[in-house]
Design a protein around this motif. Sequence first.
Motif, PDB file in Angstrom:
ATOM      1  N   ALA A 107       0.901  -0.930  -0.190  1.00 51.34           N
ATOM      2  CA  ALA A 107       0.009  -0.233   0.002  1.00 51.34           C
ATOM      3  C   ALA A 107       0.167   1.013   0.025  1.00 51.34           C
ATOM      4  CB  ALA A 107      -0.768   0.631   1.266  1.00 51.34           C
ATOM      5  N   ARG A 108       1.750   0.836   1.092  1.00 48.13           N
ATOM      6  CA  ARG A 108       2.885   2.189   0.710  1.00 48.13           C
ATOM      7  C   ARG A 108       3.243   3.051  -0.712  1.00 48.13           C
ATOM      8  NH1 ARG A 108       4.197  -0.043   6.167  1.00 48.13           N
ATOM      9  NH2 ARG A 108       3.806   0.877   7.596  1.00 48.13           N
ATOM     10  N   ARG A 109       4.074   1.834  -1.120  1.00 52.30           N
ATOM     11  CA  ARG A 109       4.254   1.634  -2.566  1.00 52.30           C
ATOM     12  C   ARG A 109       3.117   2.188  -3.707  1.00 52.30           C
ATOM     13  NH1 ARG A 109       7.791  -4.162  -3.737  1.00 52.30           N
ATOM     14  NH2 ARG A 109       8.951  -3.774  -1.099  1.00 52.30           N
ATOM     15  N   PHE A 110       1.755   2.198  -3.649  1.00 49.67           N
ATOM     16  CA  PHE A 110       0.674   2.551  -4.500  1.00 49.67           C
ATOM     17  C   PHE A 110       0.386   4.150  -4.204  1.00 49.67           C
ATOM     18  CE2 PHE A 110      -1.648  -2.037  -4.546  1.00 49.67           C
ATOM     19  CZ  PHE A 110      -0.518  -2.182  -5.964  1.00 49.67           C
ATOM     20  N   VAL A 111       0.388   4.673  -2.978  1.00 48.17           N
ATOM     21  CA  VAL A 111       1.311   5.348  -2.634  1.00 48.17           C
ATOM     22  C   VAL A 111       1.686   6.194  -3.005  1.00 48.17           C
ATOM     23  CG1 VAL A 111       0.654   7.039  -0.303  1.00 48.17           C
ATOM     24  CG2 VAL A 111      -0.739   4.956  -0.835  1.00 48.17           C
ATOM     25  N   GLY A 112       2.972   6.187  -2.995  1.00 44.24           N
ATOM     26  CA  GLY A 112       4.205   6.297  -3.282  1.00 44.24           C
ATOM     27  C   GLY A 112       3.820   6.653  -4.944  1.00 44.24           C
ATOM     28  N   THR A 113       2.962   5.793  -5.310  1.00 45.99           N
ATOM     29  CA  THR A 113       3.173   6.179  -7.010  1.00 45.99           C
ATOM     30  C   THR A 113       2.155   6.970  -7.578  1.00 45.99           C
ATOM     31  OG1 THR A 113       4.165   3.450  -7.243  1.00 45.99           O
ATOM     32  CG2 THR A 113       1.832   5.125  -9.827  1.00 45.99           C
ATOM     33  N   VAL A 114       1.765   7.200  -6.708  1.00 42.94           N
ATOM     34  CA  VAL A 114       0.096   7.953  -6.685  1.00 42.94           C
ATOM     35  C   VAL A 114       0.305   9.559  -6.236  1.00 42.94           C
ATOM     36  CG1 VAL A 114      -2.187   9.134  -5.167  1.00 42.94           C
ATOM     37  CG2 VAL A 114      -2.264   6.669  -6.019  1.00 42.94           C
ATOM     38  N   GLU A 115       1.472  10.238  -4.945  1.00 45.79           N
ATOM     39  CA  GLU A 115       1.941  11.335  -5.221  1.00 45.79           C
ATOM     40  C   GLU A 115       2.859  11.660  -6.389  1.00 45.79           C
ATOM     41  OE1 GLU A 115       1.480  10.589   0.158  1.00 45.79           O
ATOM     42  OE2 GLU A 115       3.193  10.615  -1.246  1.00 45.79           O
ATOM     43  N   ASN A 116       2.791  10.480  -6.900  1.00 48.64           N
ATOM     44  CA  ASN A 116       4.726  10.798  -8.358  1.00 48.64           C
ATOM     45  C   ASN A 116       3.532  11.000  -9.388  1.00 48.64           C
ATOM     46  OD1 ASN A 116       6.803  10.122  -6.424  1.00 48.64           O
ATOM     47  ND2 ASN A 116       6.214   8.092  -7.459  1.00 48.64           N
ATOM     48  N   LEU A 117       2.475  10.753  -8.894  1.00 53.45           N
ATOM     49  CA  LEU A 117       1.593  11.424 -10.164  1.00 53.45           C
ATOM     50  C   LEU A 117       1.332  12.433 -10.345  1.00 53.45           C
ATOM     51  CD1 LEU A 117      -0.446   7.797 -10.866  1.00 53.45           C
ATOM     52  CD2 LEU A 117       1.604   9.104 -12.404  1.00 53.45           C
ATOM     53  N   GLU A 118       0.751  12.937  -8.918  1.00 55.00           N
ATOM     54  CA  GLU A 118       0.345  14.382  -8.806  1.00 55.00           C
ATOM     55  C   GLU A 118       1.042  15.395  -8.766  1.00 55.00           C
ATOM     56  OE1 GLU A 118      -3.067  13.153  -5.419  1.00 55.00           O
ATOM     57  OE2 GLU A 118      -1.211  13.485  -5.568  1.00 55.00           O
ATOM     58  N   ARG A 119       1.916  15.056  -8.581  1.00 55.99           N
ATOM     59  CA  ARG A 119       3.315  15.835  -8.647  1.00 55.99           C
ATOM     60  C   ARG A 119       4.055  16.383 -10.093  1.00 55.99           C
ATOM     61  NH1 ARG A 119       5.846  13.091  -3.206  1.00 55.99           N
ATOM     62  NH2 ARG A 119       6.111  12.059  -3.754  1.00 55.99           N
ATOM     63  N   ALA A 120       3.954  14.588 -10.855  1.00 51.48           N
ATOM     64  CA  ALA A 120       3.854  15.503 -11.761  1.00 51.48           C
ATOM     65  C   ALA A 120       2.799  16.121 -13.513  1.00 51.48           C
ATOM     66  CB  ALA A 120       3.466  13.917 -12.761  1.00 51.48           C
ATOM     67  N   LEU A 121       1.952  15.960 -12.430  1.00 54.46           N
ATOM     68  CA  LEU A 121       0.253  16.508 -13.384  1.00 54.46           C
ATOM     69  C   LEU A 121       0.673  18.306 -12.581  1.00 54.46           C
ATOM     70  CD1 LEU A 121      -2.355  16.542 -14.992  1.00 54.46           C
ATOM     71  CD2 LEU A 121      -2.680  15.710 -12.356  1.00 54.46           C
ATOM     72  N   ALA A 122       1.848  18.192 -11.180  1.00 49.03           N
ATOM     73  CA  ALA A 122       1.258  19.491 -11.162  1.00 49.03           C
ATOM     74  C   ALA A 122       2.895  20.508 -11.496  1.00 49.03           C
ATOM     75  CB  ALA A 122       1.137  19.536  -9.347  1.00 49.03           C
ATOM     76  N   SER A 123       3.418  19.470 -12.182  1.00 46.83           N
ATOM     77  CA  SER A 123       4.811  20.429 -12.895  1.00 46.83           C
ATOM     78  C   SER A 123       5.152  20.437 -14.133  1.00 46.83           C
ATOM     79  CB  SER A 123       5.547  19.373 -12.093  1.00 46.83           C
ATOM     80  OG  SER A 123       5.727  18.163 -12.847  1.00 46.83           O
ATOM     81  N   LEU A 124       3.254  20.382 -14.978  1.00 48.01           N
ATOM     82  CA  LEU A 124       3.419  19.962 -16.091  1.00 48.01           C
ATOM     83  C   LEU A 124       3.351  21.630 -16.677  1.00 48.01           C
ATOM     84  CD1 LEU A 124       0.647  17.755 -17.236  1.00 48.01           C
ATOM     85  CD2 LEU A 124       3.257  17.312 -17.113  1.00 48.01           C
ATOM     86  N   PRO A 125       4.507  21.671 -17.697  1.00 47.68           N
ATOM     87  CA  PRO A 125       4.471  23.201 -18.420  1.00 47.68           C
ATOM     88  C   PRO A 125       3.310  23.361 -18.758  1.00 47.68           C
ATOM     89  CG  PRO A 125       6.547  21.981 -19.235  1.00 47.68           C
ATOM     90  CD  PRO A 125       4.980  21.002 -18.124  1.00 47.68           C
TER      91      PRO A 125
END
Length: 212
Positions: A107-125
Amino acid sequence: MTFFHYSRKNSRAVDEGPVGPPTMGDSEDKVGEEEEETGVLGDESPAEEEEDILIEEEQKDPLEVALQRAEAAEKEVAYRDATIATLRRNAASERSEAMTSGAMRVARRFVGTVENLERALASLPEDTSENVRLGIERVLEKFLQDLEIEGIKRITTTGNTFDPMKHEAVMTVPPTDEAPAGTIVGETEAGWMYGDKVLRAARVAVASDIAA
């Protein structure tokens, strides 16, 4: 005076000694012999004692003996069943703990993946294609739905009362009418739950008169 008589067996004279009333010594000897005979007769050998026990058991009511044996067997079976039940509970508890521990790591690994996607989405040009942005948002949304189905979800924060079991206060602000003391007024890092277990406490700002 001494008397003699002849024995028919060996046809010789036997001196019986003087005839007369028994003396004190004769009485004591006779009493001693009787005591010895009584003592010998009073002591039973182990074989005789065992025989007495067997006779006593044979004299018992067969139904009573059967009931006693059944009761003893029932107690033994109950003891064994209790022991087996305890072993099964312990084994089940250990398996459950192992499964929960393994599931929480995943579950912690999945949470890490979700947060990485959120950061990627927030940092899109800003000039990123709308289709790309929409695609990432849909993947993230589906991922969050699947996690919630599995019992993994975010810990609610802003506007809720601070819970030290789920929240970690990293800063405080003065309380107001809208946010009295103990109210969470902001979130610096999301927290996650797996069922009723905390995967990671949420880091929050809390209205309080006491500095964090």
